[in-house]
Design an enzyme around this catalytic site. Structure first.
Site, PDB file in Angstrom:
ATOM      1  N   LYS A   1     -10.799  -5.965  -4.719  1.00 33.06           N
ATOM      2  CA  LYS A   1     -12.025  -6.447  -4.091  1.00 33.06           C
ATOM      3  C   LYS A   1     -13.089  -6.539  -5.187  1.00 33.06           C
ATOM      4  O   LYS A   1     -13.154  -5.651  -6.061  1.00 33.06           O
ATOM      5  CB  LYS A   1     -12.446  -5.453  -3.002  1.00 33.06           C
TER       6      LYS A   1
ATOM      7  N   SER B   1     -15.742  -6.112   5.449  1.00 35.91           N
ATOM      8  CA  SER B   1     -16.177  -6.931   4.325  1.00 35.91           C
ATOM      9  C   SER B   1     -15.063  -7.266   3.327  1.00 35.91           C
ATOM     10  O   SER B   1     -15.228  -8.160   2.526  1.00 35.91           O
ATOM     11  CB  SER B   1     -17.297  -6.218   3.583  1.00 35.91           C
TER      12      SER B   1
ATOM     13  N   SER C   1     -14.588  -1.628   6.718  1.00 33.90           N
ATOM     14  CA  SER C   1     -14.380  -2.815   5.879  1.00 33.90           C
ATOM     15  C   SER C   1     -12.965  -3.005   5.343  1.00 33.90           C
ATOM     16  O   SER C   1     -12.662  -4.056   4.793  1.00 33.90           O
ATOM     17  CB  SER C   1     -15.357  -2.809   4.702  1.00 33.90           C
TER      18      SER C   1
END
Lengths: 493, 495
Positions: free
Chosen positions: A80, A155, A179
């Protein structure tokens, strides 16, 4: 589609180590797929072809010279884009960090690479990990590979999407209020949020320091177990990391759940869609048939989670994000003095959701409001923790929905922050308590969209959580069929 | 307000407690920041040194790079707790807070500090005068970077063309020591800072160098009519870089406030800057405009829970504090009060010499005098200057092996060449004259000065000096004065 890209991390590492495939060929396939699909999915913000192939060649040369590159030899992994790797930009999905290249590696990056894993790229996210749909990225939304009209969740949407599309067997995400678990559920993959402190946060750009935790995405439970075994552990550079050893997770595979007491959390069931609840009941039945004791259990304190979270997380964020001021790195919009430069840079550099949370958090910490908001929210956090503790006196693990709904349409909630915030109502309490929780793909809804089941465990009991996940994997019908245009692109590649 | 800002030189004050107009008194508290003498910074492994090339001792953590985390330096915490113990404070469980404000010298745009639960609380410092100054707290925090303004008028912020930032100082460990408003005169403020500084240096917490910024002082000043109980509005004075500035600034500020009250004006709560060259304080900002620091507990660090065992271990490392050193010397000398010689002899560099000489049973008067005068004038002493040399020399002097004058010369020679006093004695040709040699010289002097000898022999004691002088001259100062007197008196008896 190549056979190799469908291999699990476990299979890749085994094959690379016993020389049935080369790391280079595995990584080449992964890169080709990433490049072919990115115009459709926008899952990657950076694809590091050169660096990944160089690292793969190094793994192959270690093998050739009789050495052992490690437990994740040749496994392509995506990070990420809020985790640092030397030489690759870290944007956090924000314009304010555009062009910033960290001069240091996150601890997770080091740990993965030291076991032979190959970082192929950085994945898209809601700006600074604030959001539940990956629509808040300054670099455009990521799409759900199951249905391109829908969000992948967030997210960590880029990581979930890239694993679901089969680009990488494993990706790392970060989970502050859900997330990892919510996008895992919406994309039909496994997603794990370990105990707070289990994985070092050094090199993870902070959103809310007391809640953030790094964890893996994968298609199989085993791959997440394997990855978490590599990245977990005490780190001198993170004072909040645990020095308690984590038991083997992969060894949980095949262990019986007979006699295990499983609680289904009433409060999380209440607000969820019928199909989501039905999938959870199926999972409960499957567990019962395996000999587990499933009961309904109420933890009323968890209802306060969302309100407490939206004070604590923004408060910490308002402080963590202060450093993006145009002075040392990233975007700088020159003003006539330093205060003006600060304001212009932050006005231009941050998106609406980030600004909203900075303002919320600044307000919650302001003198005269601190006691009513931040201090009160911390008390609620203690309440939630004690609520879980009470439940864990009666049961060993908990199960619940991950997200009240399956993947929603792009734009469906982006103009309604409160509706968006509700996506995380079942996941937030674990972050507030610091407990581990994971999302396990279990079923599909009538539209063919994935539904995850959440497994929650007491602090440091990832072993129990994985035992249950392995047990559920056998009866899961949650493997989704990818969007036609994605299948087509894969086949062309 | 301007008319109330009288010039300091017109005030004709010396900083003593009656320095204000009749009926007014000073209420002053000091905040002293001391940099801790650690090898590395407070939250990272970067070197803590002064004077390195700009931005060379930096890392992701002290630059506040995204993703970096603080890790507490254990040694810094130990030193901070030792400061608390030296100030008789309670060393307690505490936590770190974030103090949020935007300023480019603070790379994270927040400072990790302590807020409502400091490491050390509720101590005191007893001044040489006997006055007790309360210490409210002594807490740990990180230092900021250093900004240099370039171009424009005179390197000042306003009108500067640009600013350069050196982050070498960012993250250097600091302890902020906050006194209670117990200081009643500018002279007392000086005495407090001076005693605090000696204490910090004595326990190895700080090098005490105000000029390098390792000790920085802010003063909270207010005044009130004598007899009035509540405190009046205070002003905080910054930029006090020396003891002299401290005394001058407090003096000025107290007079400024009294003048304002006498003129029927109000004193506004302000932060004021001491302008050394103008000799006055000037307003920086009003407290109403002060920032809201939005303190909250630092989530990246864990709470500190010092154990009794840990605290006692540190207490045993404290050694003798200045007040104890002072007491020891005052007592050895049979005095009731300290004096300048004692104050010099208890300094961190000289005291080990005094302590060892006294422990060896040498004369306290000579010990303290040699420390405070000769040894002090030779400072800074080389690291390889051995304490035992000093003790040996004092022993030689006490035994009469060398004269006082010779002892002083030998000490200088020892310091210069780093050799033992015996070796220095030889090198200087100060080999001891025997009694026979002295008697021979004395007899020669008697023969050359028969009239003076007769007067001395028959009771004119003041002529003793005359003969001692003659002998010293004849022996080029090598004779031991005491031995000369002894033989002179014995000779006079015999004849």
């Amino acid at each position: 589609m190549s056979e190799m890209t469908n291999m699990s991390a476990f299979e890749i590492a085994e094959s690379v180590n016993n020389q049935t495939v080369t790391a280079t060929s595995v990584v080449e396939k992964s890169l080709a797929l990433a490049e072919a699909l990115n115009s459709k999915l926008n899952a990657f913000l950076a694809i590091d072809r050169e660096g990944a192939l160089r690292a793969a060649a190094k793994v192959d040369s270690i093998i050739a010279s009789g050495g052992s590159p490690g437990r994740l030899a040749g496994v392509p992994i995506a990070l990420k884009d809020n985790m640092c790797k030397v030489g690759l930009p870290t944007t956090c999905g924000s314009r304010i960090l555009q062009g910033w290249i960290p001069p240091y590696d996150a601890t997770v990056t080091k740990l993965l690479e030291s076991e032979g894993a190959i970082i192929v790229g950085k994945t898209n996210l809601d700006e600074f990990a604030m959001g539940s749909s990956t629509e808040n990225s300054a670099y455009g939304p990521t799409l759900n590979p199951v249905d391109l009209t829908r969000v992948p969740g967030g997210s960590s949407g880029g990581s979930a999407s890239s694993v679901a599309a089969g680009i990488v067997p494993v990706a790392l995400g970060s989970d502050t209020g859900g997330s990892i678990r919510q996008p895992a559920s919406l994309c039909g993959v496994v997603g794990v949020k370990p105990t707070y402190g289990r994985v070092s946060r050094y090199g993870l750009v902070a959103f809310a320091s007391s809640l953030d935790q790094i964890g893996p995405f994968s298609s199989s439970v085993m791959d997440s177990a394997l990855t978490l075994e590599v990245i977990a552990g005490f780190d001198l550079k993170d004072s909040t990391s645990y020095d308690e050893q984590m038991g083997s997770l992969s060894a949980q595979k095949g262990l019986s759940v007979e006699g295990l007491r499983v609680g289904m959390v009433t409060e999380f069931v209440e607000g969820s869609d019928l199909e989501v609840v039905s999938a959870l009941r199926d999972a409960a039945n499957a567990l019962t048939s395996l000999g587990a004791d499933v009961v309904e259990i109420s933890i009323p304190e968890t209802k306060l989670g969302l309100s407490a979270y939206y004070l604590i997380a923004p408060a910490e964020a308002s402080s963590n994000l202060a450093r993006f001021d145009g002075v040392r790195f990233g975007l700088r919009v020159e003003g006539s003095n330093i205060e003006e430069t600060n304001v212009l840079t932050r006005t231009k550099g941050f998106g609406a959701e980030v600004k909203r949370r900075i303002m919320l958090g600044t307000y919650a910490l302001s003198s005269g409001y601190y006691d009513a908001y931040y201090a009160k929210a911390q008390q609620v956090r203690t309440l939630i923790k004690s609520g879980f503790e009470r439940a864990y006196q009666q049961v060993d693990v908990l199960i619940s929905p991950v997200s009240p709904t399956t993947a929603f349409k792009l734009g469906e909630k982006s103009l309604d922050p409160l509706a968006m915030y509700l996506s995380d109502v079942c996941t937030i309490p674990s972050n507030l308590a610091g407990h581990p929780a994971m999302s396990m793909p279990y079923a599909l809804d009538s539209k063919g969209l994935p539904i995850g089941v959440q497994i929650l465990a007491p602090a440091l009991r990832e072993d129990l959580m994985f035992r249950l996940a392995f047990a559920l994997e056998g009866s899961s019908t949650g493997a989704p069929s990818l969007d036609d245009s994605i299948k087509e692109a894969i086949n062309r590649g | 307000m301007a008319n109330a800002e009288t010039d300091l030189k017109d005030l004709g004050v010396r900083g003593e407690s009656d320095f204000l107009p009749d009926g007014w008194e000073l209420v002053c508290g000091l905040e002293v920041h001391t940099e801790l003498k650690t090898k590395t910074k407070l939250f990272c492994g970067c070197a803590n040194v002064f004077g390195a090339q700009a931005n060379t001792n930096v890392c992701p953590t002290c630059l506040g790079l995204p993703g970096s985390l603080p890790v507490l330096n254990e040694r810094a915490l130990e030193i901070a707790a030792m400061i608390g113990l030296a100030l008789s404070a309670k060393v307690q469980a505490s936590i770190f807070h974030r103090k949020n404000y935007f300023y480019p010298d603070m790379p994270k745009d927040f400072q990790i500090s302590q807020y409502d639960i400091p490491l050390n609380a509720d101590g005191y410092l007893i001044l040489p005068s006997g006055k007790r100054i309360g210490i409210e707290r002594a807490h740990v925090e990180e230092d900021t970077g250093k900004i240099t303004h370039l171009g424009g008028a005179s390197g000042r912020i306003h009108g500067a063309e640009r600013a350069l930032i050196d982050y070498n100082r960012s993250g250097v460990p600091l302890v902020e020591i906050v006194s209670r408003p117990d200081i009643a005169s500018p002279e007392e403020a000086r005495e407090y800072v001076s005693e605090l500084r000696s204490t910090l240096v004595a326990i190895g917490a700080s090098d005490g160098k105000m000029e390098e910024g390792s000790l920085r002082v802010d003063a909270n000043v207010s005044v009130r009519p004598i007899g009035e109980t509540p405190f009046r509005t205070r002003c905080e004075i910054k930029n006090l870089n020396s003891l002299r500035s401290l005394v001058r600034a407090i003096t000025f500020e107290a007079h400024r406030q009294v003048a304002a009250y006498l003129a029927g004006e109000k004193v506004t709560q302000q932060t004021r800057h001491w302008d050394e060259s103008a000799g006055r304080t000037v307003a920086l900002r009003n407290k109403e405009e002060a920032e809201d620091y939005r303190y909250f507990p630092e989530p990246d660090l864990v709470p500190l829970r010092p154990s009794e065992e840990w605290i006692e271990g540190l207490r045993s490392q404290l050694g003798e504090l200045p007040k104890e050193r002072r007491a020891r010397l005052v007592e050895s000398l049979g005095l009731t009060d300290t004096n300048d010689q004692i104050e010099t002899a208890i300094s961190v560099e000289l005291y080990p010499f005094a302590r060892s000489a006294l422990a060896a049973g040498l004369d306290p008067k000579i010990t303290v005098a040699r420390c405070a005068n000769e040894l002090a004038s030779l400072a800074p002493l080389d690291e390889s200057f051995e304490i035992s040399w000093f003790v040996e020399l004092l022993r030689m002097e006490t035994n009469g092996e060398v004269s006082a004058t010779q002892a002083k010369s030998i000490l200088a020679e020892v310091a210069k060449n780093l050799i033992s006093p015996k070796a220095a004695q030889e090198r200087l040709g100060f080999s001891q004259l025997t009694d026979d040699q002295l008697t021979k010289t004395i007899n020669e002097a008697i023969l050359q000065n028969p009239k003076e000898w007769e007067r001395f022999r028959t009771g004119e004691a003041q002529l003793q000096g005359f003969f001692v002088g003659k002998i010293m001259k004849a022996t080029s100062g090598k004779a031991d004065g005491k031995a000369v007197v002894r033989i002179l008196l014995a000779t006079a008896e015999q004849r």
